[in-house]
Design a protein around this motif. Structure first.
Motif, PDB file in Angstrom:
ATOM      1  N   TYR A   1       0.819  -1.214   0.000  1.00  0.00           N
ATOM      2  CA  TYR A   1       0.000   0.000   0.000  1.00  0.00           C
ATOM      3  C   TYR A   1       0.851   1.261   0.000  1.00  0.00           C
ATOM      4  O   TYR A   1       0.525   2.239  -0.688  1.00  0.00           O
ATOM      5  N   ALA A   2       1.933   1.276   0.745  1.00  0.00           N
ATOM      6  CA  ALA A   2       2.789   2.466   0.822  1.00  0.00           C
ATOM      7  C   ALA A   2       3.311   2.861  -0.550  1.00  0.00           C
ATOM      8  O   ALA A   2       3.439   4.060  -0.857  1.00  0.00           O
ATOM      9  N   GLU A   3       3.615   1.880  -1.397  1.00  0.00           N
ATOM     10  CA  GLU A   3       4.104   2.191  -2.741  1.00  0.00           C
ATOM     11  C   GLU A   3       2.981   2.740  -3.615  1.00  0.00           C
ATOM     12  O   GLU A   3       3.193   3.638  -4.436  1.00  0.00           O
ATOM     13  N   TYR A   4       1.787   2.174  -3.448  1.00  0.00           N
ATOM     14  CA  TYR A   4       0.643   2.678  -4.223  1.00  0.00           C
ATOM     15  C   TYR A   4       0.345   4.125  -3.825  1.00  0.00           C
ATOM     16  O   TYR A   4       0.087   4.978  -4.678  1.00  0.00           O
ATOM     17  N   GLN A   5       0.394   4.395  -2.547  1.00  0.00           N
ATOM     18  CA  GLN A   5       0.160   5.753  -2.067  1.00  0.00           C
ATOM     19  C   GLN A   5       1.240   6.703  -2.584  1.00  0.00           C
ATOM     20  O   GLN A   5       0.950   7.852  -2.939  1.00  0.00           O
ATOM     21  N   LYS A   6       2.470   6.239  -2.665  1.00  0.00           N
ATOM     22  CA  LYS A   6       3.572   7.078  -3.133  1.00  0.00           C
ATOM     23  C   LYS A   6       3.379   7.513  -4.583  1.00  0.00           C
ATOM     24  O   LYS A   6       3.523   8.692  -4.906  1.00  0.00           O
ATOM     25  N   VAL A   7       3.010   6.571  -5.450  1.00  0.00           N
ATOM     26  CA  VAL A   7       2.811   6.949  -6.850  1.00  0.00           C
ATOM     27  C   VAL A   7       1.586   7.834  -6.996  1.00  0.00           C
ATOM     28  O   VAL A   7       1.533   8.730  -7.850  1.00  0.00           O
ATOM     29  N   MET A   8       0.588   7.603  -6.135  1.00  0.00           N
ATOM     30  CA  MET A   8      -0.603   8.446  -6.177  1.00  0.00           C
ATOM     31  C   MET A   8      -0.270   9.870  -5.754  1.00  0.00           C
ATOM     32  O   MET A   8      -0.754  10.842  -6.344  1.00  0.00           O
ATOM     33  N   ASN A   9       0.580  10.007  -4.746  1.00  0.00           N
ATOM     34  CA  ASN A   9       0.984  11.340  -4.306  1.00  0.00           C
ATOM     35  C   ASN A   9       1.734  12.084  -5.412  1.00  0.00           C
ATOM     36  O   ASN A   9       1.663  13.305  -5.505  1.00  0.00           O
ATOM     37  N   GLY A  10       2.458  11.336  -6.232  1.00  0.00           N
ATOM     38  CA  GLY A  10       3.126  11.960  -7.363  1.00  0.00           C
ATOM     39  C   GLY A  10       2.129  12.561  -8.334  1.00  0.00           C
ATOM     40  O   GLY A  10       2.334  13.674  -8.850  1.00  0.00           O
ATOM     41  N   PHE A  11       1.040  11.838  -8.564  1.00  0.00           N
ATOM     42  CA  PHE A  11       0.001  12.375  -9.437  1.00  0.00           C
ATOM     43  C   PHE A  11      -0.662  13.598  -8.804  1.00  0.00           C
ATOM     44  O   PHE A  11      -0.916  14.600  -9.480  1.00  0.00           O
ATOM     45  N   TYR A  12      -0.950  13.527  -7.509  1.00  0.00           N
ATOM     46  CA  TYR A  12      -1.586  14.660  -6.842  1.00  0.00           C
ATOM     47  C   TYR A  12      -0.718  15.914  -6.956  1.00  0.00           C
ATOM     48  O   TYR A  12      -1.238  17.035  -7.116  1.00  0.00           O
ATOM     49  N   ALA A  13       0.591  15.745  -6.879  1.00  0.00           N
ATOM     50  CA  ALA A  13       1.499  16.890  -7.023  1.00  0.00           C
ATOM     51  C   ALA A  13       1.394  17.478  -8.428  1.00  0.00           C
ATOM     52  O   ALA A  13       1.437  18.708  -8.607  1.00  0.00           O
ATOM     53  N   ASP A  14       1.233  16.616  -9.423  1.00  0.00           N
ATOM     54  CA  ASP A  14       1.099  17.115 -10.792  1.00  0.00           C
ATOM     55  C   ASP A  14      -0.248  17.796 -11.009  1.00  0.00           C
ATOM     56  O   ASP A  14      -0.362  18.743 -11.799  1.00  0.00           O
ATOM     57  N   VAL A  15      -1.281  17.334 -10.303  1.00  0.00           N
ATOM     58  CA  VAL A  15      -2.576  18.028 -10.354  1.00  0.00           C
ATOM     59  C   VAL A  15      -2.422  19.435  -9.778  1.00  0.00           C
ATOM     60  O   VAL A  15      -2.937  20.411 -10.335  1.00  0.00           O
ATOM     61  N   ASP A  16      -1.703  19.549  -8.676  1.00  0.00           N
ATOM     62  CA  ASP A  16      -1.461  20.873  -8.098  1.00  0.00           C
ATOM     63  C   ASP A  16      -0.712  21.767  -9.078  1.00  0.00           C
ATOM     64  O   ASP A  16      -0.993  22.971  -9.182  1.00  0.00           O
ATOM     65  N   ALA A  17       0.234  21.189  -9.811  1.00  0.00           N
ATOM     66  CA  ALA A  17       0.975  21.967 -10.802  1.00  0.00           C
ATOM     67  C   ALA A  17       0.049  22.418 -11.932  1.00  0.00           C
ATOM     68  O   ALA A  17       0.177  23.540 -12.447  1.00  0.00           O
ATOM     69  N   ALA A  18      -0.901  21.557 -12.302  1.00  0.00           N
ATOM     70  CA  ALA A  18      -1.864  21.932 -13.341  1.00  0.00           C
ATOM     71  C   ALA A  18      -2.774  23.057 -12.858  1.00  0.00           C
ATOM     72  O   ALA A  18      -3.045  24.020 -13.586  1.00  0.00           O
ATOM     73  N   LEU A  19      -3.222  22.956 -11.621  1.00  0.00           N
ATOM     74  CA  LEU A  19      -4.073  24.012 -11.069  1.00  0.00           C
ATOM     75  C   LEU A  19      -3.303  25.324 -10.950  1.00  0.00           C
ATOM     76  O   LEU A  19      -3.881  26.411 -11.073  1.00  0.00           O
ATOM     77  N   ALA A  20      -2.003  25.229 -10.730  1.00  0.00           N
ATOM     78  CA  ALA A  20      -1.185  26.438 -10.615  1.00  0.00           C
ATOM     79  C   ALA A  20      -1.151  27.221 -11.917  1.00  0.00           C
ATOM     80  O   ALA A  20      -0.904  28.435 -11.911  1.00  0.00           O
ATOM     81  N   THR A  21      -1.418  26.559 -13.054  1.00  0.00           N
ATOM     82  CA  THR A  21      -1.430  27.280 -14.327  1.00  0.00           C
ATOM     83  C   THR A  21      -2.603  28.255 -14.409  1.00  0.00           C
ATOM     84  O   THR A  21      -2.635  29.104 -15.302  1.00  0.00           O
ATOM     85  N   LEU A  22      -3.556  28.126 -13.483  1.00  0.00           N
ATOM     86  CA  LEU A  22      -4.672  29.077 -13.442  1.00  0.00           C
ATOM     87  C   LEU A  22      -4.245  30.426 -12.866  1.00  0.00           C
ATOM     88  O   LEU A  22      -5.004  31.394 -12.937  1.00  0.00           O
ATOM     89  N   GLY A  23      -3.066  30.474 -12.266  1.00  0.00           N
ATOM     90  CA  GLY A  23      -2.572  31.729 -11.718  1.00  0.00           C
ATOM     91  C   GLY A  23      -3.460  32.258 -10.602  1.00  0.00           C
ATOM     92  O   GLY A  23      -3.959  31.508  -9.767  1.00  0.00           O
ATOM     93  N   ALA A  24      -3.677  33.562 -10.606  1.00  0.00           N
ATOM     94  CA  ALA A  24      -4.448  34.201  -9.542  1.00  0.00           C
ATOM     95  C   ALA A  24      -5.891  33.713  -9.489  1.00  0.00           C
ATOM     96  O   ALA A  24      -6.541  33.778  -8.444  1.00  0.00           O
ATOM     97  N   THR A  25      -6.397  33.219 -10.602  1.00  0.00           N
ATOM     98  CA  THR A  25      -7.777  32.717 -10.637  1.00  0.00           C
ATOM     99  C   THR A  25      -8.009  31.657  -9.576  1.00  0.00           C
ATOM    100  O   THR A  25      -9.076  31.595  -8.949  1.00  0.00           O
TER     101      THR A  25
END
Length: 330
Positions: A98-122
Protein backbone atom coordinates in the motif's frame (compact mmCIF):
# COMPACT_ATOMS: atom_id res chain seq x y z
CA UNK A 1 -19.62 13.41 -13.48
CA UNK A 2 -19.37 16.99 -14.57
CA UNK A 3 -22.00 19.38 -15.70
CA UNK A 4 -20.71 22.29 -17.73
CA UNK A 5 -21.59 25.48 -15.89
CA UNK A 6 -22.75 28.17 -18.28
CA UNK A 7 -21.10 30.92 -16.36
CA UNK A 8 -18.82 33.85 -16.84
CA UNK A 9 -16.03 34.25 -14.32
CA UNK A 10 -16.99 37.80 -13.50
CA UNK A 11 -14.37 39.91 -11.85
CA UNK A 12 -11.59 37.36 -12.19
CA UNK A 13 -8.13 38.30 -13.34
CA UNK A 14 -6.96 35.50 -15.59
CA UNK A 15 -3.22 35.15 -15.85
CA UNK A 16 -1.24 33.37 -18.50
CA UNK A 17 1.95 31.44 -18.31
CA UNK A 18 3.37 28.78 -20.55
CA UNK A 19 -0.16 28.00 -21.68
CA UNK A 20 -3.27 30.08 -22.17
CA UNK A 21 -5.76 29.82 -19.34
CA UNK A 22 -8.15 26.87 -19.84
CA UNK A 23 -11.19 27.84 -21.86
CA UNK A 24 -13.42 26.78 -18.96
CA UNK A 25 -11.39 27.16 -15.73
CA UNK A 26 -14.20 25.85 -13.51
CA UNK A 27 -14.63 22.69 -15.56
CA UNK A 28 -10.85 22.25 -15.65
CA UNK A 29 -10.52 22.43 -11.87
CA UNK A 30 -13.58 20.26 -11.21
CA UNK A 31 -12.36 17.56 -13.61
CA UNK A 32 -8.97 17.46 -11.88
CA UNK A 33 -10.68 17.14 -8.49
CA UNK A 34 -12.89 14.40 -9.87
CA UNK A 35 -9.72 12.53 -10.86
CA UNK A 36 -8.39 12.92 -7.34
CA UNK A 37 -11.68 11.73 -5.90
CA UNK A 38 -11.50 8.53 -7.94
CA UNK A 39 -7.92 7.93 -6.83
CA UNK A 40 -8.81 8.65 -3.19
CA UNK A 41 -11.45 5.93 -3.46
CA UNK A 42 -8.96 3.64 -5.17
CA UNK A 43 -6.52 4.11 -2.30
CA UNK A 44 -9.19 3.27 0.26
CA UNK A 45 -10.09 0.04 -1.50
CA UNK A 46 -6.45 -0.88 -2.06
CA UNK A 47 -5.71 -0.46 1.63
CA UNK A 48 -8.75 -2.61 2.47
CA UNK A 49 -7.63 -5.35 0.10
CA UNK A 50 -10.39 -4.86 -2.49
CA UNK A 51 -8.14 -4.68 -5.54
CA UNK A 52 -11.01 -5.10 -7.98
CA UNK A 53 -12.78 -2.00 -6.70
CA UNK A 54 -9.45 -0.15 -6.47
CA UNK A 55 -8.87 -0.90 -10.15
CA UNK A 56 -12.40 0.17 -11.07
CA UNK A 57 -11.87 3.62 -9.58
CA UNK A 58 -8.33 3.88 -10.97
CA UNK A 59 -9.39 3.48 -14.59
CA UNK A 60 -11.62 6.56 -14.73
CA UNK A 61 -9.00 9.34 -14.60
CA UNK A 62 -6.97 8.09 -17.55
CA UNK A 63 -9.68 6.40 -19.60
CA UNK A 64 -12.53 8.84 -19.13
CA UNK A 65 -11.48 12.18 -17.68
CA UNK A 66 -8.04 12.94 -19.11
CA UNK A 67 -9.42 13.77 -22.55
CA UNK A 68 -11.51 16.56 -20.99
CA UNK A 69 -8.40 18.43 -19.76
CA UNK A 70 -5.53 17.36 -21.99
CA UNK A 71 -5.82 20.30 -24.38
CA UNK A 72 -5.57 22.70 -21.43
CA UNK A 73 -2.41 21.11 -20.02
CA UNK A 74 1.10 22.20 -20.95
CA UNK A 75 3.04 19.64 -23.02
CA UNK A 76 5.20 18.91 -19.96
CA UNK A 77 2.15 18.26 -17.79
CA UNK A 78 0.58 16.04 -20.43
CA UNK A 79 3.72 13.92 -20.37
CA UNK A 80 3.67 13.81 -16.55
CA UNK A 81 -0.01 12.88 -16.35
CA UNK A 82 0.39 10.00 -18.80
CA UNK A 83 3.48 8.77 -16.95
CA UNK A 84 1.58 8.98 -13.64
CA UNK A 85 -1.32 6.95 -15.03
CA UNK A 86 1.08 4.28 -16.27
CA UNK A 87 2.89 4.06 -12.90
CA UNK A 88 -0.39 3.84 -11.01
CA UNK A 89 -1.65 1.04 -13.25
CA UNK A 90 1.65 -0.84 -13.02
CA UNK A 91 1.76 -0.58 -9.23
CA UNK A 92 -1.84 -1.74 -8.97
CA UNK A 93 -1.31 -4.65 -11.34
CA UNK A 94 1.83 -5.74 -9.48
CA UNK A 95 -0.05 -5.65 -6.15
CA UNK A 96 2.72 -3.64 -4.54
CA UNK A 97 2.49 -2.74 -0.83
CA UNK A 98 0.00 0.00 0.00
CA UNK A 99 2.79 2.47 0.82
CA UNK A 100 4.10 2.19 -2.74
CA UNK A 101 0.64 2.68 -4.22
CA UNK A 102 0.16 5.75 -2.07
CA UNK A 103 3.57 7.08 -3.13
CA UNK A 104 2.81 6.95 -6.85
CA UNK A 105 -0.60 8.45 -6.18
CA UNK A 106 0.98 11.34 -4.31
CA UNK A 107 3.13 11.96 -7.36
CA UNK A 108 0.00 12.38 -9.44
CA UNK A 109 -1.59 14.66 -6.84
CA UNK A 110 1.50 16.89 -7.02
CA UNK A 111 1.10 17.12 -10.79
CA UNK A 112 -2.58 18.03 -10.35
CA UNK A 113 -1.46 20.87 -8.10
CA UNK A 114 0.97 21.97 -10.80
CA UNK A 115 -1.86 21.93 -13.34
CA UNK A 116 -4.07 24.01 -11.07
CA UNK A 117 -1.18 26.44 -10.62
CA UNK A 118 -1.43 27.28 -14.33
CA UNK A 119 -4.67 29.08 -13.44
CA UNK A 120 -2.57 31.73 -11.72
CA UNK A 121 -4.45 34.20 -9.54
CA UNK A 122 -7.78 32.72 -10.64
CA UNK A 123 -7.17 29.69 -8.43
CA UNK A 124 -7.25 31.85 -5.29
CA UNK A 125 -10.18 34.04 -6.24
CA UNK A 126 -13.11 33.36 -3.86
CA UNK A 127 -15.63 33.76 -6.68
CA UNK A 128 -13.89 31.05 -8.67
CA UNK A 129 -13.48 28.76 -5.65
CA UNK A 130 -17.18 29.07 -4.83
CA UNK A 131 -18.12 27.93 -8.33
CA UNK A 132 -15.75 24.97 -8.17
CA UNK A 133 -17.14 23.84 -4.81
CA UNK A 134 -20.73 24.14 -6.03
CA UNK A 135 -20.01 22.06 -9.12
CA UNK A 136 -18.19 19.33 -7.21
CA UNK A 137 -21.15 19.09 -4.84
CA UNK A 138 -23.58 18.80 -7.72
CA UNK A 139 -21.54 15.92 -9.08
CA UNK A 140 -21.54 14.27 -5.65
CA UNK A 141 -25.33 14.48 -5.51
CA UNK A 142 -25.66 12.72 -8.84
CA UNK A 143 -23.24 9.96 -7.87
CA UNK A 144 -25.13 9.40 -4.62
CA UNK A 145 -28.45 9.14 -6.41
CA UNK A 146 -26.99 6.39 -8.60
CA UNK A 147 -25.27 4.61 -5.71
CA UNK A 148 -27.89 4.47 -2.94
CA UNK A 149 -31.52 3.39 -3.01
CA UNK A 150 -33.83 3.13 0.02
CA UNK A 151 -30.98 3.35 2.50
CA UNK A 152 -28.92 0.62 0.83
CA UNK A 153 -25.80 0.88 -1.32
CA UNK A 154 -26.73 -0.45 -4.75
CA UNK A 155 -23.56 0.70 -6.53
CA UNK A 156 -20.51 0.84 -4.28
CA UNK A 157 -18.32 2.73 -6.76
CA UNK A 158 -20.87 5.53 -7.17
CA UNK A 159 -21.43 5.71 -3.42
CA UNK A 160 -17.71 6.03 -2.77
CA UNK A 161 -17.46 8.70 -5.47
CA UNK A 162 -20.07 10.72 -3.61
CA UNK A 163 -18.11 10.41 -0.36
CA UNK A 164 -14.86 11.59 -1.87
CA UNK A 165 -16.37 14.31 -4.04
CA UNK A 166 -17.85 15.90 -0.93
CA UNK A 167 -14.45 15.52 0.74
CA UNK A 168 -12.81 17.27 -2.22
CA UNK A 169 -15.37 20.05 -2.05
CA UNK A 170 -14.61 20.37 1.67
CA UNK A 171 -10.91 20.64 0.87
CA UNK A 172 -11.53 23.57 -1.46
CA UNK A 173 -13.77 25.16 1.13
CA UNK A 174 -11.18 24.84 3.88
CA UNK A 175 -8.51 26.45 1.70
CA UNK A 176 -10.72 29.37 0.70
CA UNK A 177 -13.10 29.89 3.65
CA UNK A 178 -11.05 32.74 5.10
CA UNK A 179 -11.82 34.76 1.97
CA UNK A 180 -15.59 34.15 2.13
CA UNK A 181 -17.99 36.52 3.93
CA UNK A 182 -18.73 35.15 7.41
CA UNK A 183 -22.44 34.53 6.87
CA UNK A 184 -21.88 32.56 3.65
CA UNK A 185 -18.86 30.82 5.17
CA UNK A 186 -20.87 29.59 8.15
CA UNK A 187 -23.86 28.57 6.04
CA UNK A 188 -21.70 26.63 3.60
CA UNK A 189 -19.82 24.89 6.41
CA UNK A 190 -23.09 23.73 7.96
CA UNK A 191 -24.43 22.51 4.62
CA UNK A 192 -21.22 20.60 3.88
CA UNK A 193 -21.42 18.91 7.28
CA UNK A 194 -25.06 18.01 6.68
CA UNK A 195 -24.27 16.58 3.24
CA UNK A 196 -21.46 14.40 4.61
CA UNK A 197 -23.74 13.20 7.42
CA UNK A 198 -26.51 12.19 5.03
CA UNK A 199 -24.06 10.26 2.87
CA UNK A 200 -22.48 8.52 5.86
CA UNK A 201 -25.83 7.24 7.11
CA UNK A 202 -27.05 6.47 3.58
CA UNK A 203 -29.97 8.81 4.04
CA UNK A 204 -32.69 9.79 1.62
CA UNK A 205 -31.59 11.57 -1.56
CA UNK A 206 -34.01 14.41 -0.76
CA UNK A 207 -32.07 15.16 2.42
CA UNK A 208 -28.84 15.31 0.44
CA UNK A 209 -30.42 17.53 -2.20
CA UNK A 210 -31.57 19.89 0.55
CA UNK A 211 -28.08 20.16 2.05
CA UNK A 212 -26.36 20.64 -1.29
CA UNK A 213 -28.95 23.15 -2.50
CA UNK A 214 -28.31 25.14 0.68
CA UNK A 215 -24.57 25.07 0.05
CA UNK A 216 -25.07 26.14 -3.56
CA UNK A 217 -27.25 29.06 -2.49
CA UNK A 218 -24.55 30.31 -0.11
CA UNK A 219 -21.85 29.79 -2.71
CA UNK A 220 -23.88 31.65 -5.33
CA UNK A 221 -23.95 34.63 -2.99
CA UNK A 222 -20.15 34.56 -3.01
CA UNK A 223 -19.61 33.97 -6.73
CA UNK A 224 -22.49 36.05 -8.02
CA UNK A 225 -23.29 33.15 -10.36
CA UNK A 226 -26.39 31.07 -9.91
CA UNK A 227 -26.11 27.39 -10.81
CA UNK A 228 -28.17 26.51 -13.84
CA UNK A 229 -31.38 24.68 -12.92
CA UNK A 230 -31.38 20.96 -13.49
CA UNK A 231 -32.34 20.05 -17.00
CA UNK A 232 -35.26 17.81 -17.89
CA UNK A 233 -34.71 14.35 -19.32
CA UNK A 234 -35.93 15.68 -22.67
CA UNK A 235 -33.24 18.36 -22.60
CA UNK A 236 -30.53 15.80 -21.88
CA UNK A 237 -31.66 13.65 -24.80
CA UNK A 238 -31.73 16.70 -27.07
CA UNK A 239 -28.22 17.66 -25.97
CA UNK A 240 -26.93 14.15 -26.65
CA UNK A 241 -28.45 14.14 -30.13
CA UNK A 242 -26.87 17.51 -30.89
CA UNK A 243 -23.46 16.46 -29.58
CA UNK A 244 -23.45 13.14 -31.46
CA UNK A 245 -24.31 14.96 -34.69
CA UNK A 246 -21.51 17.41 -33.92
CA UNK A 247 -19.11 14.51 -33.38
CA UNK A 248 -19.94 13.12 -36.82
CA UNK A 249 -19.47 16.52 -38.46
CA UNK A 250 -16.17 17.15 -36.66
CA UNK A 251 -14.80 13.73 -37.59
CA UNK A 252 -15.81 14.14 -41.23
CA UNK A 253 -13.99 17.47 -41.20
CA UNK A 254 -10.79 15.93 -39.86
CA UNK A 255 -11.19 17.36 -36.33
CA UNK A 256 -10.87 14.22 -34.23
CA UNK A 257 -10.13 16.09 -31.00
CA UNK A 258 -13.33 18.12 -31.34
CA UNK A 259 -15.26 14.94 -32.13
CA UNK A 260 -13.92 13.30 -28.96
CA UNK A 261 -14.80 16.34 -26.84
CA UNK A 262 -18.38 16.17 -28.16
CA UNK A 263 -18.54 12.49 -27.20
CA UNK A 264 -17.21 13.25 -23.73
CA UNK A 265 -19.82 15.97 -23.22
CA UNK A 266 -22.59 13.70 -24.47
CA UNK A 267 -21.76 11.17 -21.78
CA UNK A 268 -20.38 13.09 -18.79
CA UNK A 269 -22.63 16.12 -18.93
CA UNK A 270 -25.82 14.55 -20.20
CA UNK A 271 -26.23 10.77 -20.27
CA UNK A 272 -24.96 10.31 -16.72
CA UNK A 273 -28.02 12.23 -15.55
CA UNK A 274 -30.25 9.75 -17.37
CA UNK A 275 -28.59 6.60 -16.04
CA UNK A 276 -30.55 6.29 -12.81
CA UNK A 277 -34.07 6.77 -14.24
CA UNK A 278 -33.29 4.61 -17.29
CA UNK A 279 -31.84 1.79 -15.17
CA UNK A 280 -35.16 1.57 -13.34
CA UNK A 281 -36.92 0.96 -16.68
CA UNK A 282 -34.37 -1.17 -18.55
CA UNK A 283 -31.06 -1.93 -16.86
CA UNK A 284 -29.67 -3.78 -19.87
CA UNK A 285 -30.30 -0.83 -22.19
CA UNK A 286 -28.83 1.60 -19.67
CA UNK A 287 -25.70 -0.52 -19.34
CA UNK A 288 -25.35 -0.82 -23.11
CA UNK A 289 -25.72 2.90 -23.70
CA UNK A 290 -23.34 3.75 -20.88
CA UNK A 291 -20.63 1.55 -22.40
CA UNK A 292 -21.30 2.86 -25.90
CA UNK A 293 -21.18 6.54 -24.98
CA UNK A 294 -18.43 6.31 -22.38
CA UNK A 295 -16.08 3.83 -24.05
CA UNK A 296 -16.97 2.27 -27.39
CA UNK A 297 -17.44 5.35 -29.56
CA UNK A 298 -14.27 6.96 -28.24
CA UNK A 299 -12.30 3.74 -28.74
CA UNK A 300 -13.60 3.54 -32.31
CA UNK A 301 -12.63 7.16 -32.88
CA UNK A 302 -9.07 6.48 -31.77
CA UNK A 303 -8.81 3.62 -34.28
CA UNK A 304 -9.28 6.19 -37.10
CA UNK A 305 -12.14 4.46 -38.93
CA UNK A 306 -13.70 5.73 -42.12
CA UNK A 307 -16.30 8.46 -41.65
CA UNK A 308 -18.92 5.97 -42.87
CA UNK A 309 -17.98 3.44 -40.18
CA UNK A 310 -17.96 6.07 -37.44
CA UNK A 311 -21.30 7.49 -38.55
CA UNK A 312 -22.86 4.03 -38.55
CA UNK A 313 -21.73 3.44 -34.96
CA UNK A 314 -23.09 6.81 -33.87
CA UNK A 315 -26.38 6.15 -35.64
CA UNK A 316 -26.71 2.83 -33.83
CA UNK A 317 -26.29 4.65 -30.53
CA UNK A 318 -28.92 7.18 -31.58
CA UNK A 319 -31.34 4.32 -32.29
CA UNK A 320 -30.80 2.98 -28.77
CA UNK A 321 -31.26 6.46 -27.36
CA UNK A 322 -34.64 6.66 -29.10
CA UNK A 323 -35.66 3.48 -27.26
CA UNK A 324 -34.48 5.02 -23.99
CA UNK A 325 -36.39 8.22 -24.71
CA UNK A 326 -39.58 6.24 -25.29
CA UNK A 327 -39.12 4.30 -22.06
CA UNK A 328 -38.80 7.54 -20.11
CA UNK A 329 -41.80 9.05 -21.84
CA UNK A 330 -39.86 11.80 -23.58
Amino acid sequence: MIRRASVALLGLTLTTGALAVPKDPVKFAVTLEQMRGHYDASLLNYRNGDLMMAAKHAKHPANELYAAVQNDLTPALRHKFLADYARIDQTLAAKKPYAEYQKVMNGFYADVDAALATLGATRNDPKFAAQVIAQILENAEQEYEEGVQSGKVTNLAEYQDAIYYVARARGWFDKNAKNFPQHQRDGTATALHDAATVIARKGDIKALEKAIDQAKEELAEISGVQQAPKSSNAAYFANIDRLLNAAKAHYAGGMSDDAEEALIDAYLENFEYLESPLAKKDKALETKLEKTLREDLRALLKSKPSAQTFNAAVDAAVADLKKARALLGE
